[in-house]
Design a protein around this motif. Structure first.
Motif, PDB file in Angstrom:
ATOM      1  N   ASP B 327       0.831  -1.212   0.000  1.00 28.03           N
ATOM      2  CA  ASP B 327       0.000   0.000   0.000  1.00 28.03           C
ATOM      3  C   ASP B 327       0.863   1.258   0.000  1.00 28.03           C
ATOM      4  O   ASP B 327       0.423   2.322  -0.410  1.00 28.03           O
ATOM      5  N   ASP B 328       2.091   1.135   0.526  1.00 29.21           N
ATOM      6  CA  ASP B 328       2.958   2.308   0.653  1.00 29.21           C
ATOM      7  C   ASP B 328       3.758   2.573  -0.621  1.00 29.21           C
ATOM      8  O   ASP B 328       4.543   3.505  -0.675  1.00 29.21           O
ATOM      9  N   MET B 329       3.568   1.741  -1.635  1.00 27.44           N
ATOM     10  CA  MET B 329       4.435   1.821  -2.812  1.00 27.44           C
ATOM     11  C   MET B 329       4.246   3.125  -3.607  1.00 27.44           C
ATOM     12  O   MET B 329       3.136   3.586  -3.810  1.00 27.44           O
ATOM     13  N   LEU B 330       5.365   3.691  -4.034  1.00 25.72           N
ATOM     14  CA  LEU B 330       5.339   4.866  -4.912  1.00 25.72           C
ATOM     15  C   LEU B 330       5.818   4.416  -6.285  1.00 25.72           C
ATOM     16  O   LEU B 330       6.668   3.533  -6.382  1.00 25.72           O
ATOM     17  N   ILE B 331       5.299   5.026  -7.322  1.00 26.38           N
ATOM     18  CA  ILE B 331       5.830   4.718  -8.653  1.00 26.38           C
ATOM     19  C   ILE B 331       6.547   5.971  -9.148  1.00 26.38           C
ATOM     20  O   ILE B 331       5.934   7.010  -9.360  1.00 26.38           O
ATOM     21  N   ILE B 332       7.875   5.876  -9.238  1.00 26.16           N
ATOM     22  CA  ILE B 332       8.702   7.015  -9.621  1.00 26.16           C
ATOM     23  C   ILE B 332       9.332   6.709 -10.975  1.00 26.16           C
ATOM     24  O   ILE B 332      10.102   5.761 -11.088  1.00 26.16           O
ATOM     25  N   ARG B 333       9.014   7.510 -11.958  1.00 23.88           N
ATOM     26  CA  ARG B 333       9.503   7.271 -13.318  1.00 23.88           C
ATOM     27  C   ARG B 333       9.332   5.808 -13.709  1.00 23.88           C
ATOM     28  O   ARG B 333      10.243   5.183 -14.257  1.00 23.88           O
ATOM     29  N   GLY B 334       8.196   5.254 -13.338  1.00 19.62           N
ATOM     30  CA  GLY B 334       7.895   3.873 -13.725  1.00 19.62           C
ATOM     31  C   GLY B 334       8.528   2.812 -12.839  1.00 19.62           C
ATOM     32  O   GLY B 334       8.312   1.626 -13.027  1.00 19.62           O
ATOM     33  N   VAL B 335       9.318   3.229 -11.862  1.00 15.07           N
ATOM     34  CA  VAL B 335       9.989   2.260 -10.997  1.00 15.07           C
ATOM     35  C   VAL B 335       9.263   2.216  -9.649  1.00 15.07           C
ATOM     36  O   VAL B 335       8.883   3.253  -9.108  1.00 15.07           O
ATOM     37  N   ASN B 336       9.062   1.008  -9.126  1.00 16.04           N
ATOM     38  CA  ASN B 336       8.420   0.881  -7.815  1.00 16.04           C
ATOM     39  C   ASN B 336       9.405   1.245  -6.704  1.00 16.04           C
ATOM     40  O   ASN B 336      10.500   0.700  -6.649  1.00 16.04           O
ATOM     41  N   VAL B 337       8.989   2.144  -5.851  1.00 24.42           N
ATOM     42  CA  VAL B 337       9.851   2.557  -4.736  1.00 24.42           C
ATOM     43  C   VAL B 337       9.052   2.405  -3.449  1.00 24.42           C
ATOM     44  O   VAL B 337       7.893   2.816  -3.369  1.00 24.42           O
ATOM     45  N   PHE B 338       9.687   1.766  -2.462  1.00 26.88           N
ATOM     46  CA  PHE B 338       9.031   1.613  -1.172  1.00 26.88           C
ATOM     47  C   PHE B 338       9.777   2.431  -0.126  1.00 26.88           C
ATOM     48  O   PHE B 338      11.003   2.332  -0.036  1.00 26.88           O
ATOM     49  N   PRO B 339       9.061   3.216   0.662  1.00 30.24           N
ATOM     50  CA  PRO B 339       9.730   4.016   1.690  1.00 30.24           C
ATOM     51  C   PRO B 339      10.634   3.175   2.584  1.00 30.24           C
ATOM     52  O   PRO B 339      11.664   3.641   3.045  1.00 30.24           O
ATOM     53  N   THR B 340      10.269   1.922   2.786  1.00 31.40           N
ATOM     54  CA  THR B 340      11.089   1.059   3.638  1.00 31.40           C
ATOM     55  C   THR B 340      12.454   0.774   3.024  1.00 31.40           C
ATOM     56  O   THR B 340      13.401   0.500   3.738  1.00 31.40           O
ATOM     57  N   GLN B 341      12.556   0.830   1.690  1.00 38.79           N
ATOM     58  CA  GLN B 341      13.870   0.643   1.062  1.00 38.79           C
ATOM     59  C   GLN B 341      14.785   1.787   1.477  1.00 38.79           C
ATOM     60  O   GLN B 341      15.956   1.590   1.774  1.00 38.79           O
ATOM     61  N   ILE B 342      14.226   2.988   1.474  1.00 41.24           N
ATOM     62  CA  ILE B 342      15.004   4.156   1.874  1.00 41.24           C
ATOM     63  C   ILE B 342      15.377   4.043   3.341  1.00 41.24           C
ATOM     64  O   ILE B 342      16.520   4.269   3.733  1.00 41.24           O
ATOM     65  N   GLU B 343      14.395   3.626   4.142  1.00 44.33           N
ATOM     66  CA  GLU B 343      14.657   3.470   5.569  1.00 44.33           C
ATOM     67  C   GLU B 343      15.799   2.478   5.807  1.00 44.33           C
ATOM     68  O   GLU B 343      16.703   2.729   6.602  1.00 44.33           O
ATOM     69  N   SER B 344      15.784   1.366   5.070  1.00 39.64           N
ATOM     70  CA  SER B 344      16.809   0.345   5.317  1.00 39.64           C
ATOM     71  C   SER B 344      18.199   0.869   4.944  1.00 39.64           C
ATOM     72  O   SER B 344      19.171   0.563   5.621  1.00 39.64           O
ATOM     73  N   VAL B 345      18.282   1.678   3.886  1.00 39.06           N
ATOM     74  CA  VAL B 345      19.574   2.256   3.511  1.00 39.06           C
ATOM     75  C   VAL B 345      20.072   3.181   4.626  1.00 39.06           C
ATOM     76  O   VAL B 345      21.230   3.118   5.044  1.00 39.06           O
ATOM     77  N   ILE B 346      19.168   4.002   5.145  1.00 36.92           N
ATOM     78  CA  ILE B 346      19.566   4.957   6.185  1.00 36.92           C
ATOM     79  C   ILE B 346      19.962   4.227   7.474  1.00 36.92           C
ATOM     80  O   ILE B 346      20.929   4.599   8.132  1.00 36.92           O
ATOM     81  N   LEU B 347      19.214   3.169   7.791  1.00 42.77           N
ATOM     82  CA  LEU B 347      19.530   2.423   9.009  1.00 42.77           C
ATOM     83  C   LEU B 347      20.892   1.737   8.939  1.00 42.77           C
ATOM     84  O   LEU B 347      21.556   1.564   9.949  1.00 42.77           O
ATOM     85  N   GLU B 348      21.278   1.368   7.718  1.00 48.55           N
ATOM     86  CA  GLU B 348      22.573   0.706   7.552  1.00 48.55           C
ATOM     87  C   GLU B 348      23.743   1.650   7.762  1.00 48.55           C
ATOM     88  O   GLU B 348      24.865   1.209   7.975  1.00 48.55           O
ATOM     89  N   MET B 349      23.499   2.945   7.607  1.00 48.58           N
ATOM     90  CA  MET B 349      24.604   3.901   7.675  1.00 48.58           C
ATOM     91  C   MET B 349      24.599   4.606   9.019  1.00 48.58           C
ATOM     92  O   MET B 349      23.677   5.351   9.325  1.00 48.58           O
ATOM     93  N   PRO B 350      25.634   4.356   9.840  1.00 47.58           N
ATOM     94  CA  PRO B 350      25.638   4.911  11.197  1.00 47.58           C
ATOM     95  C   PRO B 350      25.713   6.440  11.216  1.00 47.58           C
ATOM     96  O   PRO B 350      25.451   7.050  12.241  1.00 47.58           O
ATOM     97  N   GLU B 351      26.035   7.040  10.067  1.00 45.42           N
ATOM     98  CA  GLU B 351      26.208   8.491  10.036  1.00 45.42           C
ATOM     99  C   GLU B 351      24.881   9.241  10.128  1.00 45.42           C
ATOM    100  O   GLU B 351      24.854  10.431  10.395  1.00 45.42           O
ATOM    101  N   PHE B 352      23.742   8.521   9.883  1.00 44.82           N
ATOM    102  CA  PHE B 352      22.467   9.229   9.812  1.00 44.82           C
ATOM    103  C   PHE B 352      21.500   8.809  10.910  1.00 44.82           C
ATOM    104  O   PHE B 352      21.496   7.666  11.361  1.00 44.82           O
ATOM    105  N   GLU B 353      20.654   9.761  11.305  1.00 42.20           N
ATOM    106  CA  GLU B 353      19.564   9.472  12.232  1.00 42.20           C
ATOM    107  C   GLU B 353      18.511   8.669  11.475  1.00 42.20           C
ATOM    108  O   GLU B 353      18.369   8.819  10.260  1.00 42.20           O
ATOM    109  N   PRO B 354      17.741   7.836  12.188  1.00 44.40           N
ATOM    110  CA  PRO B 354      16.767   7.008  11.465  1.00 44.40           C
ATOM    111  C   PRO B 354      15.494   7.765  11.065  1.00 44.40           C
ATOM    112  O   PRO B 354      14.444   7.175  10.924  1.00 44.40           O
ATOM    113  N   HIS B 355      15.566   9.053  10.893  1.00 39.78           N
ATOM    114  CA  HIS B 355      14.384   9.821  10.500  1.00 39.78           C
ATOM    115  C   HIS B 355      14.617  10.401   9.116  1.00 39.78           C
ATOM    116  O   HIS B 355      15.740  10.784   8.793  1.00 39.78           O
TER     117      HIS B 355
END
Lengths: 141, 432
Positions: B327-355
């Motif tokens: 339900d949270d899926m976005l379609i950006i230039r025809g590509v499916n993007v999920f906010p959780t994908q972005i969240e997982s990238v940010i969580l992997e990097m200790p340099e960033f806050e999880p927000h």
């Protein structure tokens, strides 16, 4: 000789710089030197203040992205070639300068330097008898 | 340890044969016993004879949560109420609850699945289970309860809440396994700390967590705070309840009990099956259920399935951590993007806050994404170059995960709104 410089990360947003100066003013903290490095969406304010520890604390409490960076201040004559000579000493010895800022007033100029290797930088400048500014003097400027 | 080696480690070709036979049987069963499915199949011009092997599953109609609501409460049951021995229901926060009826055989299969889970976590008859999932209409409490009894463990049916008593009994009875939601376990951990009872007086060694999505960083936090090993248990009441899937000691994905619940991954937009290993929406078909069998139930959970054998010896398919909801899926230039994908990238990097805050705009007919993130205090540098390098690192990481460029904007601490409930992390300004 090593002085504490405040570094503050600021978004390029209206009123942010005013906010920093207002917080410092409210606490009676004076700014004696200031420069801003900027790029498209953020800037970094670097400054020498009268009480760096207190300034750090009050800004931190207000959730500013503030940190303390070690810098060294020198005084050199306001004549052609004076700065070139100092920089020569450093580059010959492999000390790089991350950034610096300065302003001349009448016969002399104060220069704030952030070297990549503070220990070496101070040793060389002392050996070459460059006029290093005491931190306490910098804060009082 | 493995509870049912014959099934859990079965050669995949044989497993497929069993699944295929069961699929054909269940399709015949619902066609004759669930009017809803007979009608749906007739609309598609299908009869049970059209389903001969597993690949034919793609011909079958989907089932959604809406179908369950429309047929509230017992419209999708394939048996008369005289054969239903248990009823569970979802909380129904978004309308009527969804109701599930179990026959005696359904309950015994569910218990078998949970026995596989608990055994995989290393639990056995000498363990003391503290079940702190809610008992009642929610499947968590009773599901885990019967599974733990079945492996011969001693069960403390605590239910959720009353944290002080949870800790007292955990301490006095020497509970070795805790079953609850991951967030409640952190609550318990803090309460243990406040109680000033020394950790070495507790016997707790394993945590069984499910019923809500959790991340790898949350697992680390739980394991550190409680000094236990934390395992994921996947489930949903429409399919059985907890125990649809479980992690083994390798913790390299969640094994699904696919001899009972056949999983597929589909593209949530085209509804077509995706290649193994590709991400998409998880869909389940009951292979053995009697009470309320569902065909191709769309879970809305986004994940990927891996079919290679696990180092634990199990051959049951492994599911990635749930990445989010379709339900949270976005379609950006025809590509499916999920906010959780972005969240997982940010969580992997200790340099960033999880927000973060993602803003989507359409500029000159092109979709543009702008991501605002906060750098953690320790990682602010006063050198522009280092900040730009950090920004570029995030841009590159996002590009490799999403396959799309994202404009990253580093912002000041606490400038992204914190919210207590579900955070608003995406703003879509496109007028489509």
């Amino acid at each position: 000789m090593v002085a504490k410089q405040l570094s503050i990360f600021l978004e390029n947003k209206q009123g942010r710089l005013t906010e920093v100066t207002r917080v410092l003013a409210e606490e009676g903290i004076n700014l004696s030197a200031l420069c801003i490095a900027e790029n498209a969406d953020f800037g970094i304010l670097r400054g020498i203040v009268s009480d760096p520890d207190k300034a750090y604390k009050v800004l931190k409490d207000k959730h500013f992205a503030v940190s303390i960076t070690d810098v060294v201040g020198i005084n050199c004559p306001n004549v052609p070639g004076a700065l070139a000579k100092v920089l020569d000493y450093l580059s010959e010895s492999g000390v790089f300068i991350e950034y610096m800022y300065s302003f001349a007033n009448n016969g002399s100029a104060n220069v704030i330097i952030r070297p990549n290797d503070m220990e070496n930088c101070i040793r060389i400048l002392t050996e070459k008898k460059v006029d290093l500014l005491a931190a306490s003097d910098l804060y009082k400027l | 340890m493995i509870w049912n080696e014959n099934i859990e480690c079965m050669d995949r070709d044989n497993l497929r044969k069993i699944q295929s036979i069961r699929l054909k049987k269940i399709v015949e069963y619902v066609y004759h016993n669930t009017p809803f499915y007979r009608k749906k199949m007739q609309e598609l011009g299908l009869t049970p004879d059209d389903i001969n092997d597993l690949d034919d599953i793609a011909k079958l109609p989907f089932t959604t949560k809406l179908d369950l609501r429309d047929n509230y409460p017992f419209g999708l049951c394939a048996v008369p109420m005289s054969q239903i021995v248990r009823i569970h229901a979802s909380s129904g926060t978004t309308g009527k609850p969804t109701v599930v009826g179990y026959t005696r055989k359904d309950l015994s299969i569910w218990t078998e699945c949970l026995s596989r889970c608990f055994t995989a976590y290393g639990a056995g008859s000498s363990d003391i289970f503290q079940i702190a999932y809610g008992y009642g209409l929610f499947t968590g409490g009773l599901g885990a309860h019967y599974g733990a009894e079945n492996i011969g463990a001693s069960v403390i049916p605590m239910s959720s809440g009353n944290t002080e008593k949870q800790i007292t009994l955990m301490h006095d009875f020497g509970s070795t396994v805790l079953c609850c939601t991951p967030s409640y376990s952190l609550f318990i951990a803090d309460a243990i700390k406040d109680s000033e009872l020394p950790r070495e007086d507790f016997k707790l060694k394993v945590g069984v967590f499910g019923a809500e999505p959790w991340t790898e960083s949350m697992r680390k936090e739980i394991e550190e705070k409680l000094a236990i090993k934390a395992y994921d248990m996947y489930g949903l009441s429409e399919i059985a309840g907890p125990g649809v899937g479980y992690e083994c000691e390798c913790q390299n994905g969640t094994h699904l009990n696919e001899d009972h619940f056949f999983p597929e991954i589909i593209d949530p937009k085209t509804l077509q099956p995706v290649a193994p290993g590709q991400m998409g929406e998880l869909v389940f078909t009951h292979l053995t259920k009697e009470g309320m069998p569902l065909l191709r139930y769309r879970t809305k959970d986004l994940t990927a399935l891996h079919y290679d054998k696990c180092s634990c010896g199990r051959t049951l398919v492994r599911m990635d951590r749930i990445l989010g909801r379709s339900d949270d899926m976005l379609i950006i230039r025809g590509v499916n993007v999920f906010p959780t994908q972005i969240e997982s990238v940010i969580l992997e990097m200790p340099e960033f806050e999880p927000h973060f805050l993602l803003t989507v705009d359409r500029v000159n007919n092109t979709d543009m994404m702008e991501l605002k993130v906060e750098v953690r205090p320790d990682f602010y540098s006063d050198e522009i170059n280092k900040m730009i390098t950090l920004k570029k690192k995030l841009v590159a990481r996002l590009h490799s995960v999403l396959g799309l460029g994202v404009e990253v904007k580093l912002v000041e601490p606490r400038s992204i709104e914190r919210s207590v409930g579900k955070a608003k992390r995406v703003i879509d300004n496109r007028k489509l």
